[in-house]
Motif scaffolding. Sequence first.
Motif, short mmCIF file in Angstrom:
data_model
loop_
_atom_site.label_atom_id
_atom_site.label_comp_id
_atom_site.label_asym_id
_atom_site.label_seq_id
_atom_site.Cartn_x
_atom_site.Cartn_y
_atom_site.Cartn_z
N UNK A 1 0.85 -1.19 0.00
CA UNK A 1 0.00 0.00 0.00
C UNK A 1 0.88 1.23 0.00
N UNK A 2 0.29 2.34 -0.42
CA UNK A 2 0.98 3.62 -0.34
C UNK A 2 0.77 4.22 1.05
N UNK A 3 1.82 4.81 1.58
CA UNK A 3 1.74 5.46 2.88
C UNK A 3 2.63 6.70 2.88
N UNK A 4 2.14 7.79 3.47
CA UNK A 4 2.94 9.00 3.65
C UNK A 4 3.51 8.95 5.06
N UNK A 5 4.83 8.79 5.15
CA UNK A 5 5.45 8.48 6.45
C UNK A 5 6.47 9.55 6.85
N UNK A 6 6.51 9.81 8.17
CA UNK A 6 7.55 10.63 8.76
C UNK A 6 8.81 9.78 8.90
N UNK A 7 9.93 10.33 8.41
CA UNK A 7 11.23 9.69 8.64
C UNK A 7 12.10 10.55 9.53
N UNK A 8 11.61 11.71 9.90
CA UNK A 8 12.33 12.61 10.79
C UNK A 8 11.48 13.84 11.02
N UNK A 9 11.78 14.56 12.08
CA UNK A 9 11.05 15.79 12.37
C UNK A 9 11.51 16.91 11.44
N UNK A 10 10.56 17.80 11.16
CA UNK A 10 10.82 18.96 10.31
C UNK A 10 11.32 18.55 8.92
N UNK A 11 10.76 17.44 8.43
CA UNK A 11 11.06 16.96 7.08
C UNK A 11 9.74 16.65 6.39
N UNK A 12 9.68 16.79 5.08
CA UNK A 12 8.47 16.39 4.36
C UNK A 12 8.20 14.90 4.55
N UNK A 13 6.93 14.53 4.51
CA UNK A 13 6.58 13.12 4.53
C UNK A 13 7.08 12.46 3.25
#
Length: 354
Positions: A1-13
Amino acid sequence: MRAARMHGYDQPLRFDEVPVPDPGRDEVLLKVSATGMCRSDYQLVDGYFRSGLPVDLPFIPGHEVAGTIAAVGSDVPAAAGISEGDPVVVNPNWGDGTCRQCRRGNQQLCSNGRLVGFGPNGGFAEYMVAPYRHVLSVAGQPDSDPRYLAPLTDAGITPYRGMKKLRDAGLLGAGRTVVVNGIGGLGGYAVQYARLLGAGATVIGFARSDAKLAVATEHGAHHTLNVRDATVEQVRGALEDMTGRPAVDAVLDCAGSEESLGLAAAILDTGGALCQVGLMGDRLELPSFPFVSGEKSYFGSFWGNLDDLQEVLTLASQGQIRHQVVPVAFEDVNDALEALGRGDVVGRAVVVFD
């Protein structure tokens, strides 16, 4: 599935391809239809909640979720009344069910609880899992459009709970004035609740743009005021022109900035109350002597409980709630988050799948 995920703070998903999660024995798998976008989603990514609500990265935000049941765990009882294909909304506050607050029905206040989209993975993805106890079937809703149902799980219930607190404190009614400060995703609903619960109170909308004030008027505000760059004296003068009084009985603050809260405190009449539901700043400062000598009150109000959600869903099913939805394509999530951070969204942004 597609997911918009955080990989770090203050960064685009990041848009990742990840496995569809398997529901646990007491969980359901949802095919997400729509997920509301809140300024708190922007704040999560920005790091505002880094110390209070840390998340394990990579993480999928999104806490206002409507969808359909795609699979049901083996231990979900038939008595739960949910089955594959049912349209549902997710009650986003998952308490432990054992603490004093949970026993009172306030799972959103559980110190051991979880808030979907701020701990458990949320709805910025094509599928998500949730405990069956925290999904509500909306199969009987006359208008089951997920774009409108998803925001009710936060933007809909948060100002509703706050307005009920002002009502129950005896601050609404004929001859009273209530201000909704901040006409954003929450404030548009708040104006409607002020009319529905206000028993004849005069409702005034405060905002910092004329476009947002137009929403307040459309949703029933008797008066509106653009408070951008306005002094307290100017606001009090405008209130006197509108109502014959330079002060008000109640303020529901949907912004939560130091500036908006300071203005609210400055216009409260004797015996009045400020209820804060918005979270933007980090501090709250109230003038001690005016609050004590004027017997004024401050209420914090956080999200809403299951009763609040069921009441709001019922009002919506009766056609008593209007929506101001801005549809967002999944691939435009980051642009929408930035717009939320700037305060540019008029209404409630909602990610719409399929």
